[in-house]
Design a protein around this motif. Structure first.
Motif, PDB file in Angstrom:
ATOM      1  N   HIS A 130       0.816  -1.209   0.000  1.00  0.00           N
ATOM      2  CA  HIS A 130       0.000   0.000   0.000  1.00  0.00           C
ATOM      3  C   HIS A 130       0.856   1.267   0.000  1.00  0.00           C
ATOM      4  O   HIS A 130       0.551   2.241  -0.710  1.00  0.00           O
ATOM      5  CB  HIS A 130      -0.924  -0.016   1.222  1.00  0.00           C
ATOM      6  CG  HIS A 130      -1.753   1.210   1.370  1.00  0.00           C
ATOM      7  ND1 HIS A 130      -2.720   1.580   0.439  1.00  0.00           N
ATOM      8  CD2 HIS A 130      -1.772   2.180   2.337  1.00  0.00           C
ATOM      9  CE1 HIS A 130      -3.295   2.711   0.827  1.00  0.00           C
ATOM     10  NE2 HIS A 130      -2.737   3.087   1.973  1.00  0.00           N
ATOM     11  N   LYS A 133       2.263   1.872  -3.506  1.00  0.00           N
ATOM     12  CA  LYS A 133       1.235   2.294  -4.461  1.00  0.00           C
ATOM     13  C   LYS A 133       0.859   3.753  -4.257  1.00  0.00           C
ATOM     14  O   LYS A 133       0.745   4.527  -5.220  1.00  0.00           O
ATOM     15  CB  LYS A 133      -0.004   1.407  -4.324  1.00  0.00           C
ATOM     16  CG  LYS A 133       0.210  -0.010  -4.837  1.00  0.00           C
ATOM     17  CD  LYS A 133      -1.020  -0.886  -4.620  1.00  0.00           C
ATOM     18  CE  LYS A 133      -0.766  -2.314  -5.097  1.00  0.00           C
ATOM     19  NZ  LYS A 133      -1.937  -3.190  -4.831  1.00  0.00           N
ATOM     20  N   ARG A 137       1.990   6.675  -7.017  1.00  0.00           N
ATOM     21  CA  ARG A 137       0.938   7.449  -7.691  1.00  0.00           C
ATOM     22  C   ARG A 137       1.167   8.946  -7.492  1.00  0.00           C
ATOM     23  O   ARG A 137       1.088   9.739  -8.432  1.00  0.00           O
ATOM     24  CB  ARG A 137      -0.430   7.041  -7.149  1.00  0.00           C
ATOM     25  CG  ARG A 137      -1.609   7.607  -7.944  1.00  0.00           C
ATOM     26  CD  ARG A 137      -2.934   7.185  -7.320  1.00  0.00           C
ATOM     27  NE  ARG A 137      -3.034   5.728  -7.176  1.00  0.00           N
ATOM     28  CZ  ARG A 137      -3.134   5.105  -6.011  1.00  0.00           C
ATOM     29  NH1 ARG A 137      -3.130   5.789  -4.881  1.00  0.00           N
ATOM     30  NH2 ARG A 137      -3.236   3.790  -5.966  1.00  0.00           N
ATOM     31  N   LYS A 444       6.123  -2.559 -13.798  1.00  0.00           N
ATOM     32  CA  LYS A 444       5.682  -1.476 -12.921  1.00  0.00           C
ATOM     33  C   LYS A 444       6.809  -0.906 -12.068  1.00  0.00           C
ATOM     34  O   LYS A 444       6.684   0.200 -11.545  1.00  0.00           O
ATOM     35  CB  LYS A 444       4.550  -1.966 -12.024  1.00  0.00           C
ATOM     36  CG  LYS A 444       3.255  -2.258 -12.779  1.00  0.00           C
ATOM     37  CD  LYS A 444       2.150  -2.694 -11.841  1.00  0.00           C
ATOM     38  CE  LYS A 444       0.855  -2.943 -12.626  1.00  0.00           C
ATOM     39  NZ  LYS A 444      -0.245  -3.406 -11.734  1.00  0.00           N
TER      40      LYS A 444
END
Length: 502
Positions: A130, A133, A137, A444
């Motif tokens: 988490h 991410k 972002r 990614k």
């Protein structure tokens, strides 16, 4: 009485030897059962008890050792460093399968004690789950806001190039070491985005900071780092370069913290000046959200990541570029001829020129390919059991993407160990993309600043070639061997820059 003492002494001596023997057997047995390969695990070289393969690889050419193992054990094999099992991925198809097709299953970062003791898995590069991410972002959107991949950032790079060129001209063709100025110039581009200001080339504090980066990157891939990551509880207590590494990164974090505190004093939430301002705003916006990972520690971690990765890789590539141009003056002349034809000697280059300059573009790509500056990328970790080819890789295993096995693969490149811009051109001289060109890794977890790096490399390299002709000092030949670390950097060298402008 004496015979009794002798008997007791012999018993104690025998008992201590037995105890020591029992302890050794116990430790070896424990190590064997703890580190047995699970069913279906990839094959690999046999290692020693306790330390595994730490001493069976060349620590100064670690990536070369791993590439040689692939020839014996296949493109997916295992290796044990201390108490940690790693699976090494080799070859284009295997890397694409692991990093792209099954990328979500290998997207985490492993526990790396030496780095964990510095960053505590904060920031964007070494975090997972988490936290990663959210931070990724935010970083991507904020960097785009400040020009990543946009034309607006061109002028920042070109302005910095003006300062750099002026510094080169001061030497009037005499030999000088380009490393400090190239590193500082590239770093200032990141500084403009993160700190909203640049640092002068004679700023002693900033010079020392850049010097710490260089030394820390060398230590990070040394035998000391391997031992620390394998036996952290012991190594934390022992002196050595690993302690220097921890202190240097602590100093870098203090530097970032000072910048952050200065920003807090003058912050205007309605007009963010840079990345730090935007992050401070995000901390305030999300402070009531229970799942928010935005805090000052993660801010320092993100700036650390952007600063380290954004400076080291591009500046190292530029130094290799200068070396390859002096080694191959005929290629340097051909690049300059294309620049003179497309741009001229006085107009500043633009990224729009790239499509009109296939040879220069090919040369830049070939420099990135053959210099192979991040040979083993950054380690990944499986977040679930993975089936890769015929093997089963359990959750929590470290994954090493061996980019060397692709960038220097004789099956992918016509002359993999020779500097050959033709690798990126067709018979008509047009630029050709190659699937095996993976200097930024893939998936990614590919380099966050890839677009910025491409822009910087083209503008810096083209500007250098437009304004100067580079050569080695009289009687000196270029040394093309590398210093091994997180990056493969050139050995220190001096160079002559003769101005081409009247």
């Amino acid at each position: 009485m004496e015979s009794l003492y002798s008997l007791v002494g012999a018993f104690l001596e025998w008992n201590s030897k037995t105890l020591l023997l029992f302890f050794v057997v116990f430790v070896l047995t424990l190590d064997y059962f703890k580190n047995r390969k699970p069913a279906g695990f990839p094959p690999g070289p046999k290692g020693l008890p306790i330390v595994g393969n730490i001493f069976s690889v060349d620590q100064n050419r670690f990536h070369e050792s791993l590439t040689k193992f692939a020839g014996k054990y296949g493109n997916v094999y295992s290796i044990r460093m201390g108490q940690t099992w790693m699976v090494v991925l080799n070859g284009l198809e295997v890397l694409k399968e692991g990093l792209i097709t099954q990328g979500d299953n290998m997207v985490d970062r492993p526990d790396i004690p030496l780095l964990d003791d510095v960053l505590h898995q904060r920031g964007v590069v070494f975090s997972s789950g988490h936290t990663w991410k959210q931070q990724r972002r935010f970083c991507l959107s904020t960097l785009r806001h400040f020009g990543f991949g946009k034309k607006s950032l061109e002028q920042v790079i070109l302005d910095e190039m003006t300062h750099c060129a002026a510094y080169f001209k001061e030497y009037k063709g005499a030999p000088f070491n380009p490393q400090p100025i190239v590193v500082n110039s590239v770093a200032n581009v990141i500084c403009s985005i993160v700190f909203a200001h640049r640092f002068e080339y004679n700023d002693e504090k900033f010079i020392n900071l850049m010097d710490m980066f260089d030394k820390a990157f060398q230590i990070e891939e040394s035998i000391w780092s391997k031992l620390y990551n394998s036996f952290p509880e012991v190594m934390r207590l022992l002196p050595g370069p690993h302690q220097t590494f921890l202190q240097m990164w602590s100093n870098v974090k203090d530097f970032i913290r000072e910048e952050m505190n200065e920003h807090k004093k003058t912050l205007d939430p309605s007009e963010p000046r840079d990345f730090i301002d935007c992050y401070l705003n995000e901390i305030e916006k999300t402070k009531e959200q229970s799942d928010s990972t935005f805090n000052e520690d993660n801010l320092i971690g993100c700036v650390f990541d952007l600063f380290a990765a954004g400076t080291e890789t591009t500046s190292t590539t530029m130094r290799w570029a200068l070396l390859y141009m002096v080694k191959y003056p005929e290629i340097q002349e051909k690049v300059q001829a294309e620049i003179d034809r497309v741009i001229g000697q006085y107009r500043q280059p633009s990224c729009d020129d790239r499509t009109k300059m296939p040879y220069t573009n090919a040369v830049i790509h070939e420099i990135q390919r053959i210099s192979n500056i991040v040979p083993l990328s950054v380690a990944h970790a499986t977040n679930k059991e993975v089936q890769l080819l015929d093997y089963t890789i359990p959750k929590g295993i470290v994954i090493i993407p061996n980019l060397t096995s692709v960038l220097l693969d004789e099956n992918e490149w016509e002359t993999p160990n020779t500097f050959n811009p033709g690798h990126f051109q067709n018979k008509e001289g047009e630029f050709v993309k190659r699937a095996a060109f993976l200097p930024f890794s893939a998936g990614k977890r590919a380099c966050l600043g890839e677009n910025l790096a491409k822009m910087e490399l083209f503008l810096f390299f083209t500007s250098f070639m437009q304004q100067f002709t580079f050569s080695m000092p009289a009687g000196v030949k270029p040394v093309m061997d590398y210093r091994f670390g997180i990056t493969l950097s050139p050995q220190p060298f001096e160079i002559c820059a003769q101005s081409r402008l009247n």
